[in-house]
Design a protein around this motif. Structure first.
Motif, short mmCIF file in Angstrom:
data_model
loop_
_atom_site.label_atom_id
_atom_site.label_comp_id
_atom_site.label_asym_id
_atom_site.label_seq_id
_atom_site.Cartn_x
_atom_site.Cartn_y
_atom_site.Cartn_z
N PRO A 1 12.45 104.77 6.51
CA PRO A 1 11.91 104.66 5.14
C PRO A 1 10.98 103.47 5.01
O PRO A 1 11.13 102.45 5.70
CB PRO A 1 13.17 104.48 4.28
CG PRO A 1 14.18 103.87 5.21
CD PRO A 1 13.88 104.43 6.57
N ASP A 2 10.03 103.57 4.10
CA ASP A 2 9.06 102.49 3.90
C ASP A 2 9.69 101.23 3.33
O ASP A 2 9.17 100.13 3.53
CB ASP A 2 7.92 102.96 2.98
CG ASP A 2 6.72 103.46 3.78
OD1 ASP A 2 6.82 103.45 5.03
OD2 ASP A 2 5.72 103.86 3.17
N ASN A 3 10.79 101.37 2.58
CA ASN A 3 11.38 100.18 1.95
C ASN A 3 12.52 99.58 2.79
O ASN A 3 13.36 98.85 2.26
CB ASN A 3 11.88 100.51 0.54
CG ASN A 3 12.79 101.73 0.52
OD1 ASN A 3 13.29 102.16 1.55
ND2 ASN A 3 12.99 102.30 -0.66
N LEU A 4 12.53 99.86 4.07
CA LEU A 4 13.53 99.29 4.97
C LEU A 4 13.30 97.79 5.15
O LEU A 4 12.16 97.35 5.31
CB LEU A 4 13.48 100.00 6.33
CG LEU A 4 14.38 99.45 7.43
CD1 LEU A 4 15.85 99.63 7.06
CD2 LEU A 4 14.07 100.14 8.76
N LYS A 5 14.40 97.03 5.15
CA LYS A 5 14.33 95.59 5.40
C LYS A 5 15.27 95.24 6.55
O LYS A 5 16.44 95.58 6.52
CB LYS A 5 14.71 94.79 4.15
CG LYS A 5 13.77 94.94 2.98
CD LYS A 5 14.21 94.06 1.81
CE LYS A 5 13.25 94.17 0.64
NZ LYS A 5 13.24 95.51 0.07
N VAL A 6 14.73 94.56 7.56
CA VAL A 6 15.52 94.11 8.70
C VAL A 6 15.11 92.68 9.01
O VAL A 6 13.92 92.37 9.08
CB VAL A 6 15.30 95.01 9.94
CG1 VAL A 6 16.15 94.52 11.11
CG2 VAL A 6 15.61 96.46 9.62
N GLY A 7 16.11 91.82 9.24
CA GLY A 7 15.81 90.41 9.39
C GLY A 7 15.36 89.97 10.76
O GLY A 7 14.38 89.25 10.90
N LYS A 8 16.05 90.42 11.82
CA LYS A 8 15.81 89.82 13.13
C LYS A 8 15.51 90.81 14.24
O LYS A 8 14.65 90.56 15.07
CB LYS A 8 17.02 88.96 13.52
CG LYS A 8 16.83 88.15 14.79
CD LYS A 8 18.02 87.25 15.04
CE LYS A 8 17.81 86.42 16.31
NZ LYS A 8 18.97 85.56 16.60
#
Length: 765
Positions: free
Chosen positions: A382-389
């Motif tokens: 998905p376009d709104n995926l957030k992953v930190g590292k």
């Protein structure tokens, strides 16, 4: 009227007056007696009450006598007309209820743990050194001084204003008031503001005016904080009533908790020991969450807005099939679970979905550190995926990324992905995720020369390629979905209090033959799926050679199932098998939509093609079937066997992680973008875009060159070897003498040169 009559009348009048006087005298005497009796009764009652109060609080009254402090008792109230100082640690007693002190009350005693009910202090209430942590609701005092950090039902600010005062809001006399111990002030917010205005009324300097605002703002904040605290306390009472068993369990296990902003907070590790307990919504656990596997067979449901700061050991809690809305977990591994879909707005610090049946990522998924998607049916992010590292996935399966493999001296896999609101570069083996600029900085620090340039060039190409894909809107949005297992937007996510049973639901009479075979396996029959679970993943559900003719729809098996050599004619809809599904030697002619298996053996069946909604992760065996076509972008981590089939061509972007067998097929050419990891076996005489040699060397091997994994490689099927010339020569050097090795090397070199020349010729035509 004669004299006699007048005389008689006078005598009568005097008699009446005497009678009235005597009556009045007698009545007053009776009243005095009654009043005296009432007084005596009151005295007796007070005396009795005094005796009872004295008996109950004997140690307290002994202390008063030692201090020569006068007191009186009336109407169950204890009155002290002077100050009361208790600063002796040896004085071990509790303060009595209904205590009224006309002076100050000073407490400096570690034994006293709480103030009594209905305490009234006309002077100053000073709590210096006690174990009191809460003030009673019905407290009255002239002013209050106490250690603010210790009292949990006040709201305070310290070092406020130019005088560095401590002030706090407290509920007293049935209202919220502000206390400033240094000023001996206690009053409501309006009177506090008035006092501040009065104190600084003669001041016109801007500096002091700002200090006035600091005092007022601090007091207002304390009042608002205390209002919120009291709301929380009221809500806690409601929650405690709603979840009685849960709070009884906490008390029994001596588990400490707090309540803040409607959240129940457990400060540490939490183990569920009773499956009948319903966990409350808005539960926050500061450690790990798991279940006592011996006592908990099936957790009824997970609560809404659950937060776990540690690891959630989901497999210890039985067959959980759904996650609640608003879940916040530090570490979550769903790889071996029964979860098929994630809720929206999920936050996890470490999320491992590897080898799970999660088919798509939810909206607004936020992963603080690491996200692992390998071995899942997921094909698009998905376009709104957030992953930190770190983001790890099967690069050949995900459609909306651009990737390069075997880059540089570290032979890394690198891909560009739209994440965190921008196009970023991911290198899973380095646990790196960042934009192109940060990637190039990392390369400059760790590499130089040609290697550094290779890494930068690959990253730039992937970034440009993804920009172009997004610009032209060519990203394929078709995803494998599981429409009938969508997570409902509701708190009640799992059918309540279902316990694993050794007998199936009575309503499934048509499936009884199947269930009769499963008497030794625990079953969970819900309105969504039938779950079959056992602890040993190597155990098979074995129907081989039985007369079974039907399998229920919506079946989820944690393990493998063998239904080979049966009379089955079709497979059920929505079939999930975590291990191997063996349907070989049956008359099954097609696979239904929505089949998800780790490995599939369909050899010796009548299957001609694969459905659109089909997912297999590891191995796929279709040898000796009438299959004629395979879907594009098929990705397998294990083996695929298409031997003895009429198939005429392989699909584009076929990727097989280990071995691919194509013997005795109608295939004549291999696709340019073929990827095979370990071994490739085929009829060398039939394939036109390879170069081969037979009866080579002392092992009499068959050897051929083939364009695979983006380069010309050598395949030796009998050795299960597939690799480039360099790796082939390395293998030969280890296996044979120099003379024999030279022969193998020369043959391989000839095949490579010939295929390279043929490919160059075809390009020039």
């Amino acid at each position: 009227m004669n004299i006699l009559n007048v005389k008689n009348l006078l005598i009568i009048s005097i008699g009446i007056l005497l009678t009235i006087f005597l009556c009045l005298f007698v009545k007053n005497s009776e009243n005095e007696k009654v009043n005296s009796l009432i007084t005596d009764i009151d005295s007796l009652i007070d005396k009795k009450n005094s005796q009872q109060v004295n008996l109950r609080y004997k140690l307290f009254f002994n202390y008063l006598k030692q201090q020569e402090t006068d007191y009186s008792i009336k109407d169950n109230h204890i009155y002290i007309s002077d100050n009361l100082y208790i600063d002796d640690d040896e004085a071990k007693f509790i303060l009595p209820d209904n205590l009224s002190i006309e002076g100050d009350l000073y407490l400096n005693n570690n034994y006293i743990r709480q103030l009594p009910n209905n305490l009234s202090v006309e002077g100053d209430l000073i709590l210096y050194k006690t174990k009191i942590n809460q003030l009673p609701e019905d407290l009255h005092a002239g002013s209050i001084s106490l250690p603010v950090e210790q009292i949990n039902n006040i709201a305070y600010r310290q070092e406020v204003g130019i005088d560095d005062i401590t002030l706090f809001a407290v509920f007293i006399d049935n209202e919220i008031k502000i206390s400033v111990p240094a000023w001996r002030f206690l009053g409501d917010l309006n009177s506090f503001d008035a006092k501040i205005d009065e104190e600084y009324s003669q001041t016109t300097e801007d500096e002091y005016q700002s200090e006035i605002e600091k005092y007022k703002q601090a007091a207002k904040e304390c009042v608002n904080d205390l209002i919120e605290m009291r709301k929380n306390q009221a809500n806690l009472l409601i929650v405690q009533e709603q979840y009685k068993d849960f709070f009884k369990f906490l008390d029994y296990e001596k588990i400490e908790y707090s309540f803040k902003n409607n959240n129940i907070i457990i400060d540490g590790w939490f183990k569920i020991k009773d499956s009948s307990i319903q966990l409350p919504d808005n539960l926050s656990i500061k450690g790990n969450l798991n279940c006592d596997g011996i006592k908990v067979t099936q957790l009824p449901q997970l609560p809404y807005n659950l937060s776990v700061d540690g690891e959630f050991e989901i497999l210890s809690c039985g067959i959980l099939t759904e996650l609640p809305n608003r879940l916040f977990v530090n570490y979550l591994n769903l790889g071996d679970s029964f979860i098929t879909q994630l809720p929206d707005d999920l936050y996890v610090n470490y999320l491992f979905l590897r080898d799970s049946f999660i088919s798509q990522l939810p909206n607004n998924l936020s992963v603080g550190q690491h996200l692992d998607l390998r071995g899942t049916p997921i094909t698009q992010l998905p376009d709104n995926l957030k992953v930190g590292k770190s983001l790890i996935l099967d690069v050949r399966r995900i459609r909306n990324i651009a990737y390069r493999e075997y880059i540089g001296e570290d032979q890394i896999t690198l891909f560009s992905v739209f994440v965190n609101g921008e196009i970023q570069i991911s290198v899973p083996s380095w646990e790196f995720l960042g934009n192109l600029k940060s990637f190039e900085r990392k390369i400059d620090v760790n590499y130089q020369g040609v290697t550094a340039q290779q890494y930068k060039q690959a990253a730039k190409e992937c970034t440009d390629e993804l920009i172009e894909m997004r610009k032209n809107n060519v990203v394929n949005n078709n995803q494998i979905t599981t429409s009938d297992v969508e997570n409902p937007k509701a708190k009640n996510t799992i059918k309540e209090a279902i316990t694993l049973s050794s007998t199936p639901a009575e309503s499934r009479q048509e499936d009884q033959e199947f269930f009769n075979k499963l008497h030794k396996y625990p079953l969970l029959d819900t309105d969504r799926f039938i779950y079959i679970h056992y602890s040993d993943s190597d155990v098979w559900i074995d129907f081989r050679g039985t007369p079974i003719t039907k399998i229920p729809n919506r079946l989820f098996i944690k393990g493998s199932m063998d239904i080979s050599e049966t009379m089955l004619t079709r497979l059920p809809n929505k079939l999930y098998v975590k291990g191997l599904l063996d349907i070989s030697d049956t008359v099954i002619s097609e696979l239904p939509d929505g089949i998800y298996v780790n490995r599939l053996n369909a050899s010796n069946t009548r299957i001609t093609k694969l459905p659109d909604n089909f997912y297999v992760y590891d191995d796929l065996y279709f040898n000796n079937t009438p299959i004629t076509e395979l879907p594009s972008n098929l990705l397998l981590k294990g083996d695929m066997d298409l031997s003895d089939t009429p198939i005429t061509k392989l699909p584009d972007n076929l990727s097989v992680g280990r071995n691919l067998k194509l013997n005795n097929t109608n295939i004549t050419t291999l696709p340019e973008n073929l990827s095979v990891g370990k071994g490739l076996d085929l009829d060398v005489q039939k394939i036109t875009n390879i170069v081969y040699r037979e009866h080579v060397g002392e092992d009499d091997i068959k050897l051929f060159s083939v364009f695979n994994n983006g380069e010309i490689q050598i395949s030796v099927p009998s050795w299960k070897f597939l690799g480039n010339l360099k790796s082939f020569e390395s293998k030969i050097d280890k296996k044979f003498s120099e003379v024999v090795a030279k022969q193998y090397k020369q043959v391989a070199q000839d095949c490579i040169d010939e295929l390279a020349k043929r490919r160059n010729t075809n390009r020039s035509i």
